[in-house]
Design a protein around this motif. Structure first.
Motif, PDB file in Angstrom:
ATOM      1  N   LEU A   5       0.835  -1.190   0.000  1.00  0.00           N
ATOM      2  CA  LEU A   5       0.000   0.000   0.000  1.00  0.00           C
ATOM      3  C   LEU A   5       0.876   1.249   0.000  1.00  0.00           C
ATOM      4  N   ALA A   6       0.667   2.133  -0.973  1.00  0.00           N
ATOM      5  CA  ALA A   6       1.444   3.372  -1.057  1.00  0.00           C
ATOM      6  C   ALA A   6       0.493   4.557  -1.120  1.00  0.00           C
ATOM      7  N   ASP A   7       0.393   5.286  -0.010  1.00  0.00           N
ATOM      8  CA  ASP A   7      -0.477   6.461   0.062  1.00  0.00           C
ATOM      9  C   ASP A   7       0.009   7.315   1.224  1.00  0.00           C
ATOM     10  N   THR A  33       4.601   5.759   2.668  1.00  0.00           N
ATOM     11  CA  THR A  33       3.962   7.070   2.809  1.00  0.00           C
ATOM     12  C   THR A  33       4.339   8.029   1.682  1.00  0.00           C
ATOM     13  N   ASN A  34       5.241   7.612   0.807  1.00  0.00           N
ATOM     14  CA  ASN A  34       5.608   8.430  -0.347  1.00  0.00           C
ATOM     15  C   ASN A  34       6.162   7.532  -1.442  1.00  0.00           C
ATOM     16  N   GLY A  35       6.403   8.091  -2.617  1.00  0.00           N
ATOM     17  CA  GLY A  35       6.855   7.290  -3.743  1.00  0.00           C
ATOM     18  C   GLY A  35       8.211   6.649  -3.545  1.00  0.00           C
ATOM     19  N   ALA A  36       9.114   7.366  -2.893  1.00  0.00           N
ATOM     20  CA  ALA A  36      10.446   6.814  -2.647  1.00  0.00           C
ATOM     21  C   ALA A  36      10.359   5.579  -1.759  1.00  0.00           C
ATOM     22  N   GLU A  37       9.532   5.663  -0.722  1.00  0.00           N
ATOM     23  CA  GLU A  37       9.347   4.500   0.153  1.00  0.00           C
ATOM     24  C   GLU A  37       8.689   3.360  -0.605  1.00  0.00           C
ATOM     25  N   ALA A  38       7.780   3.693  -1.506  1.00  0.00           N
ATOM     26  CA  ALA A  38       7.106   2.650  -2.286  1.00  0.00           C
ATOM     27  C   ALA A  38       8.112   1.845  -3.101  1.00  0.00           C
ATOM     28  N   MET A  52      -1.069   2.135  -5.668  1.00  0.00           N
ATOM     29  CA  MET A  52      -0.251   3.348  -5.720  1.00  0.00           C
ATOM     30  C   MET A  52      -1.078   4.624  -5.858  1.00  0.00           C
ATOM     31  N   ASP A  53      -0.943   5.503  -4.873  1.00  0.00           N
ATOM     32  CA  ASP A  53      -1.545   6.827  -4.980  1.00  0.00           C
ATOM     33  C   ASP A  53      -0.711   7.648  -5.964  1.00  0.00           C
ATOM     34  N   ILE A  54      -1.328   8.619  -6.631  1.00  0.00           N
ATOM     35  CA  ILE A  54      -0.573   9.458  -7.566  1.00  0.00           C
ATOM     36  C   ILE A  54       0.127  10.598  -6.839  1.00  0.00           C
ATOM     37  N   ARG A  55      -0.616  11.292  -6.035  1.00  0.00           N
ATOM     38  CA  ARG A  55      -0.066  12.493  -5.405  1.00  0.00           C
ATOM     39  C   ARG A  55       0.542  12.173  -4.050  1.00  0.00           C
ATOM     40  N   MET A  56       1.870  12.095  -4.027  1.00  0.00           N
ATOM     41  CA  MET A  56       2.604  11.806  -2.790  1.00  0.00           C
ATOM     42  C   MET A  56       3.855  12.662  -2.753  1.00  0.00           C
ATOM     43  N   PRO A  57       4.373  12.941  -1.553  1.00  0.00           N
ATOM     44  CA  PRO A  57       5.596  13.745  -1.438  1.00  0.00           C
ATOM     45  C   PRO A  57       6.845  12.966  -1.831  1.00  0.00           C
ATOM     46  N   LYS A  58       7.931  13.707  -2.019  1.00  0.00           N
ATOM     47  CA  LYS A  58       9.262  13.186  -2.350  1.00  0.00           C
ATOM     48  C   LYS A  58       9.322  12.611  -3.762  1.00  0.00           C
ATOM     49  N   LEU A  59       8.439  11.660  -4.042  1.00  0.00           N
ATOM     50  CA  LEU A  59       8.393  11.041  -5.367  1.00  0.00           C
ATOM     51  C   LEU A  59       6.933  10.711  -5.621  1.00  0.00           C
ATOM     52  N   ASP A  60       6.377  11.206  -6.723  1.00  0.00           N
ATOM     53  CA  ASP A  60       4.955  10.937  -6.943  1.00  0.00           C
ATOM     54  C   ASP A  60       4.742   9.516  -7.454  1.00  0.00           C
ATOM     55  N   GLY A  61       3.477   9.121  -7.544  1.00  0.00           N
ATOM     56  CA  GLY A  61       3.160   7.751  -7.920  1.00  0.00           C
ATOM     57  C   GLY A  61       3.580   7.386  -9.324  1.00  0.00           C
ATOM     58  N   ILE A  62       3.613   8.352 -10.221  1.00  0.00           N
ATOM     59  CA  ILE A  62       4.033   8.078 -11.599  1.00  0.00           C
ATOM     60  C   ILE A  62       5.516   7.759 -11.652  1.00  0.00           C
ATOM     61  N   GLN A  67       9.943   3.705 -11.848  1.00  0.00           N
ATOM     62  CA  GLN A  67      11.130   3.087 -11.255  1.00  0.00           C
ATOM     63  C   GLN A  67      10.899   1.605 -10.962  1.00  0.00           C
ATOM     64  N   ILE A  68       9.720   1.290 -10.441  1.00  0.00           N
ATOM     65  CA  ILE A  68       9.415  -0.107 -10.108  1.00  0.00           C
ATOM     66  C   ILE A  68       9.341  -0.963 -11.361  1.00  0.00           C
TER      67      ILE A  68
END
Length: 219
Positions: A5-7, A33-38, A52-62, A67-68
């Motif tokens: 879960l990434a949000d 809690t953010n894209g980098a952690e995801a 995956m949420d789209i709008r997240m801090p540090k690194l967005d979902g896109i 990267q994944i």
């Protein structure tokens, strides 16, 4: 089936976790809690699906999705992107990044569970209610490539027809019915088109169908 879960909203993650943990075939293996952690959690846990949420801090979902999907060893990890529908202008970019499908944040529990299972099975979730409209909306703003015909030249006439139907959001069974083929034969044509066009998965075939003008944003 392991799910990540990434949000960035804790209440959203908690709600999803409560819903998923009661399912016998789904296990939440991590939260981000953010894209980098995801990206980090995906590398560590290798889930079948990242919600995956789209709008997240540090690194967005896109960016996180890109990267994944591009990381060695994570080829089997599928990303199911969460969108707020009319307010998210990033869906087309998420498809290009390798997302396997989309869910509305206000979707019901049954819809979410179905989406996770479909994506985990290697299929694309291209629900007409959201994906077709959003793809149309955002591809309409982009110029059709001048090399469209050259790119499609590698396809047979039947494969072009199949690609157009994929672009319209039809399943293999629906494509088979439309072209009087068995679902297995339709799947074979989809796979061949994917290989010839260098598409990673079915959503990227949808992108190609729109960008080459094979499918009109208006229909």
């Amino acid at each position: 089936m392991p799910v990540l879960l990434a949000d960035d909203e804790g209440l959203v993650r908690s709600g999803f976790k409560v819903l998923l943990d009661v399912e016998d075939d789904i296990t939440v293996v991590g939260e981000a809690t953010n894209g980098a952690e995801a990206v980090e959690r995906a590398r560590a846990t290798r889930p079948d699906v990242v919600l995956m949420d789209i709008r997240m801090p540090k690194l967005d979902g896109i960016q996180a999705t890109a990267q994944i999907t591009g990381m060695a060893g994570l080829e089997r990890v599928r990303t199911l992107v969460l969108t707020t529908y009319d307010t998210d202008a990033y869906v087309f970019d998420a498809l290009q990044a390798g997302a396997s499908g989309f869910m509305l944040k206000d979707a019901g529990p049954a819809e979410l569970l179905h989406a996770i299972r479909v994506v985990a099975a290697g299929e694309a979730l291209l629900a007409p209610r959201i994906t077709r409209r959003l793809i149309s909306q955002f591809t309409a703003r982009r110029t059709v490539s001048q090399v469209a015909e050259d790119r499609l030249a590698v396809l047979t006439e039947r494969e072009r027809k199949v690609l157009a139907l994929v672009g319209q959001g039809l399943s293999n069974q629906e494509i088979g019915a439309e072209l009087h083929l068995s679902p297995a034969t339709a799947r074979t044509h989809v796979s061949r088109a994917m290989a010839k066009l260098g598409a990673r998965d079915r959503p990227q075939l949808v992108v190609i169908a729109y960008r080459t003008g094979l499918v009109s944003p208006d229909g």
